[in-house]
Scaffold this motif. Structure first.
Motif, PDB file in Angstrom:
ATOM      1  N   ARG A 104       0.805  -1.217   0.000  1.00 52.83           N
ATOM      2  CA  ARG A 104       0.000   0.000   0.000  1.00 52.83           C
ATOM      3  C   ARG A 104       0.835   1.264   0.000  1.00 52.83           C
ATOM      4  NH1 ARG A 104      -2.935   0.934   5.636  1.00 52.83           N
ATOM      5  NH2 ARG A 104      -1.100   1.170   6.929  1.00 52.83           N
ATOM      6  N   LYS A 105       0.211   2.308  -0.536  1.00 57.73           N
ATOM      7  CA  LYS A 105       0.778   3.646  -0.497  1.00 57.73           C
ATOM      8  C   LYS A 105       0.300   4.287   0.796  1.00 57.73           C
ATOM      9  CE  LYS A 105       0.891   4.288  -5.472  1.00 57.73           C
ATOM     10  NZ  LYS A 105       0.371   5.065  -6.604  1.00 57.73           N
ATOM     11  N   VAL A 106       1.226   4.931   1.501  1.00 59.88           N
ATOM     12  CA  VAL A 106       0.932   5.482   2.820  1.00 59.88           C
ATOM     13  C   VAL A 106       1.358   6.945   2.886  1.00 59.88           C
ATOM     14  CG1 VAL A 106       1.589   5.323   5.271  1.00 59.88           C
ATOM     15  CG2 VAL A 106       1.104   3.243   3.962  1.00 59.88           C
ATOM     16  N   ALA A 107       0.567   7.756   3.574  1.00 57.64           N
ATOM     17  CA  ALA A 107       0.903   9.150   3.846  1.00 57.64           C
ATOM     18  C   ALA A 107       0.980   9.342   5.354  1.00 57.64           C
ATOM     19  CB  ALA A 107      -0.142  10.070   3.241  1.00 57.64           C
ATOM     20  N   ARG A 108       2.053   9.961   5.825  1.00 57.51           N
ATOM     21  CA  ARG A 108       2.252  10.193   7.253  1.00 57.51           C
ATOM     22  C   ARG A 108       2.511  11.676   7.507  1.00 57.51           C
ATOM     23  NH1 ARG A 108       1.866   6.068  10.003  1.00 57.51           N
ATOM     24  NH2 ARG A 108       2.207   3.986   9.210  1.00 57.51           N
ATOM     25  N   ILE A 109       2.273  12.087   8.744  1.00 55.89           N
ATOM     26  CA  ILE A 109       2.478  13.492   9.116  1.00 55.89           C
ATOM     27  C   ILE A 109       3.448  13.581  10.289  1.00 55.89           C
ATOM     28  CG2 ILE A 109       1.391  15.552  10.078  1.00 55.89           C
ATOM     29  CD1 ILE A 109      -1.019  15.031   8.426  1.00 55.89           C
ATOM     30  N   VAL A 110       4.438  14.430  10.127  1.00 55.42           N
ATOM     31  CA  VAL A 110       5.327  14.827  11.209  1.00 55.42           C
ATOM     32  C   VAL A 110       4.684  16.099  11.767  1.00 55.42           C
ATOM     33  CG1 VAL A 110       7.657  15.548  11.830  1.00 55.42           C
ATOM     34  CG2 VAL A 110       7.312  13.821  10.047  1.00 55.42           C
ATOM     35  N   LEU A 111       3.851  15.925  12.806  1.00 58.71           N
ATOM     36  CA  LEU A 111       3.056  17.017  13.359  1.00 58.71           C
ATOM     37  C   LEU A 111       3.796  17.641  14.532  1.00 58.71           C
ATOM     38  CD1 LEU A 111       0.347  18.542  13.161  1.00 58.71           C
ATOM     39  CD2 LEU A 111      -0.518  16.970  14.921  1.00 58.71           C
ATOM     40  N   LEU A 112       4.080  18.933  14.409  1.00 63.71           N
ATOM     41  CA  LEU A 112       4.791  19.660  15.454  1.00 63.71           C
ATOM     42  C   LEU A 112       3.855  20.644  16.136  1.00 63.71           C
ATOM     43  CD1 LEU A 112       8.117  20.469  13.565  1.00 63.71           C
ATOM     44  CD2 LEU A 112       7.628  18.530  15.073  1.00 63.71           C
ATOM     45  N   ASP A 113       3.983  20.751  17.464  1.00 71.53           N
ATOM     46  CA  ASP A 113       3.202  21.725  18.228  1.00 71.53           C
ATOM     47  C   ASP A 113       4.022  23.014  18.364  1.00 71.53           C
ATOM     48  OD1 ASP A 113       5.015  21.373  20.333  1.00 71.53           O
ATOM     49  OD2 ASP A 113       3.548  20.557  21.716  1.00 71.53           O
ATOM     50  N   PRO A 114       3.486  24.039  19.032  1.00 68.29           N
ATOM     51  CA  PRO A 114       4.223  25.305  19.156  1.00 68.29           C
ATOM     52  C   PRO A 114       5.572  25.178  19.884  1.00 68.29           C
ATOM     53  CG  PRO A 114       1.909  25.667  19.612  1.00 68.29           C
ATOM     54  CD  PRO A 114       2.105  24.170  19.516  1.00 68.29           C
ATOM     55  N   ASP A 115       5.756  24.110  20.675  1.00 73.30           N
ATOM     56  CA  ASP A 115       7.022  23.879  21.375  1.00 73.30           C
ATOM     57  C   ASP A 115       7.942  22.932  20.608  1.00 73.30           C
ATOM     58  OD1 ASP A 115       6.285  25.509  23.581  1.00 73.30           O
ATOM     59  OD2 ASP A 115       5.094  23.863  24.397  1.00 73.30           O
ATOM     60  N   ASP A 116       7.638  22.688  19.342  1.00 73.99           N
ATOM     61  CA  ASP A 116       8.418  21.800  18.471  1.00 73.99           C
ATOM     62  C   ASP A 116       8.434  20.354  18.946  1.00 73.99           C
ATOM     63  OD1 ASP A 116       9.000  23.697  16.557  1.00 73.99           O
ATOM     64  OD2 ASP A 116      10.898  24.270  17.476  1.00 73.99           O
ATOM     65  N   ARG A 117       7.398  19.954  19.688  1.00 74.72           N
ATOM     66  CA  ARG A 117       7.252  18.540  20.037  1.00 74.72           C
ATOM     67  C   ARG A 117       6.550  17.843  18.883  1.00 74.72           C
ATOM     68  NH1 ARG A 117       4.010  18.416  25.484  1.00 74.72           N
ATOM     69  NH2 ARG A 117       2.687  19.669  24.119  1.00 74.72           N
ATOM     70  N   VAL A 118       6.886  16.557  18.673  1.00 74.91           N
ATOM     71  CA  VAL A 118       6.281  15.764  17.600  1.00 74.91           C
ATOM     72  C   VAL A 118       5.289  14.775  18.215  1.00 74.91           C
ATOM     73  CG1 VAL A 118       8.125  14.017  17.573  1.00 74.91           C
ATOM     74  CG2 VAL A 118       6.754  14.416  15.513  1.00 74.91           C
ATOM     75  N   LEU A 119       4.155  14.591  17.543  1.00 80.05           N
ATOM     76  CA  LEU A 119       3.121  13.680  18.035  1.00 80.05           C
ATOM     77  C   LEU A 119       3.355  12.285  17.476  1.00 80.05           C
ATOM     78  CD1 LEU A 119       0.505  13.440  19.679  1.00 80.05           C
ATOM     79  CD2 LEU A 119      -0.750  13.873  17.555  1.00 80.05           C
ATOM     80  N   LEU A 120       3.438  11.292  18.371  1.00 85.05           N
ATOM     81  CA  LEU A 120       3.614   9.902  17.971  1.00 85.05           C
ATOM     82  C   LEU A 120       2.548   9.030  18.609  1.00 85.05           C
ATOM     83  CD1 LEU A 120       7.499   9.495  18.315  1.00 85.05           C
ATOM     84  CD2 LEU A 120       6.169  10.054  16.271  1.00 85.05           C
ATOM     85  N   LEU A 121       2.127   8.012  17.874  1.00 87.84           N
ATOM     86  CA  LEU A 121       1.200   7.005  18.390  1.00 87.84           C
ATOM     87  C   LEU A 121       2.010   5.828  18.916  1.00 87.84           C
ATOM     88  CD1 LEU A 121      -0.358   8.578  15.982  1.00 87.84           C
ATOM     89  CD2 LEU A 121      -2.015   6.757  16.295  1.00 87.84           C
ATOM     90  N   HIS A 122       1.472   5.162  19.939  1.00 85.02           N
ATOM     91  CA  HIS A 122       2.122   3.997  20.539  1.00 85.02           C
ATOM     92  C   HIS A 122       1.392   2.746  20.070  1.00 85.02           C
ATOM     93  CE1 HIS A 122       3.690   1.888  24.411  1.00 85.02           C
ATOM     94  NE2 HIS A 122       4.497   1.700  23.377  1.00 85.02           N
ATOM     95  N   GLY A 123       2.031   2.023  19.156  1.00 86.19           N
ATOM     96  CA  GLY A 123       1.422   0.833  18.600  1.00 86.19           C
ATOM     97  C   GLY A 123       1.984  -0.435  19.194  1.00 86.19           C
ATOM     98  N   PHE A 124       1.245  -1.526  19.021  1.00 87.71           N
ATOM     99  CA  PHE A 124       1.708  -2.829  19.488  1.00 87.71           C
ATOM    100  C   PHE A 124       1.096  -3.917  18.622  1.00 87.71           C
ATOM    101  CE2 PHE A 124      -2.100  -1.769  21.854  1.00 87.71           C
ATOM    102  CZ  PHE A 124      -2.860  -2.927  21.820  1.00 87.71           C
ATOM    103  N   GLU A 125       1.748  -5.065  18.631  1.00 88.68           N
ATOM    104  CA  GLU A 125       1.249  -6.236  17.900  1.00 88.68           C
ATOM    105  C   GLU A 125       0.015  -6.755  18.647  1.00 88.68           C
ATOM    106  OE1 GLU A 125       0.408  -8.988  15.424  1.00 88.68           O
ATOM    107  OE2 GLU A 125       2.194  -7.787  14.960  1.00 88.68           O
ATOM    108  N   PRO A 126      -1.155  -6.861  17.967  1.00 89.94           N
ATOM    109  CA  PRO A 126      -2.368  -7.292  18.671  1.00 89.94           C
ATOM    110  C   PRO A 126      -2.229  -8.619  19.418  1.00 89.94           C
ATOM    111  CG  PRO A 126      -2.931  -6.462  16.502  1.00 89.94           C
ATOM    112  CD  PRO A 126      -1.431  -6.526  16.568  1.00 89.94           C
ATOM    113  N   GLU A 127      -1.495  -9.579  18.848  1.00 91.25           N
ATOM    114  CA  GLU A 127      -1.336 -10.880  19.502  1.00 91.25           C
ATOM    115  C   GLU A 127      -0.207 -10.893  20.530  1.00 91.25           C
ATOM    116  OE1 GLU A 127      -3.589 -13.246  19.044  1.00 91.25           O
ATOM    117  OE2 GLU A 127      -4.572 -11.809  17.702  1.00 91.25           O
TER     118      GLU A 127
END
Length: 162
Positions: A6-29
């Motif tokens: 698949r083709k994927v689009a991602r965002i490097v999202l920065l807040d006013p303090d230059d922090r980046v937002l990340l999601l915490h993923g895990f293997e379902p099993e």
């Protein structure tokens, strides 16, 4: 094992303090196998990468109405997840937001089974963490982005095959 290309689009999202937002993923099993990653996901129908990035950000974080900045990086990656092999062609866009409150009500069923939450990270926290973060060079890439601004031409990151 079935392969999902698949083709994927991602965002490097920065807040006013230059922090980046990340999601915490895990293997379902195997919830002990976890990692951090940028918001984003696969294109749906005829949408563009830009449209997919904005839609995915809203679904995964509740942050909508952002203006995309430039394309920063591209990469090819391949990894096993949820009983399948995922082969992805990923594009990473820059975006900024003043909104730091998040809402994950828009997660898909698979995301609800594999996302433990999200958080804002400083560049120093990313550099110091021993947790797995994708792309693996994100701490270095973020530091360069903050120091030098976006690249004139998108960087092609080394493929990551897990």
């Amino acid at each position: 094992m079935r392969t999902e290309a698949r083709k994927v689009a991602r965002i490097v999202l920065l807040d006013p303090d230059d922090r980046v937002l990340l999601l915490h993923g895990f293997e379902p099993e195997d919830p002990a196998t976890s990692w951090w990653f940028t918001p984003g996901g696969g294109l749906e129908g005829e949408e563009t990468r830009e449209e997919a990035a904005v839609r995915e950000l809203a679904e995964e974080t509740g942050i909508a109405g952002i203006a995309l900045g430039p394309l920063l990086w591209t990469r090819i990656c391949s990894f096993p997840f949820d009983g399948r092999r995922w082969d992805q062609d990923e594009w990473y866009f820059l975006a900024r937001t003043t909104r730091t409150a998040t809402d994950q009500k828009g997660l898909t069923e698979l995301e609800r089974r594999s996302v433990a939450g999200l958080r804002w990270w400083t560049s120093a926290e990313l550099s110091a963490t021993r947790e797995t973060v994708y792309p693996t060079r994100l701490a270095e890439l973020l530091r360069t982005l903050l120091d030098e601004g976006p690249p004139r031409v998108p960087l092609v990151l080394a493929p990551e095959i897990v």
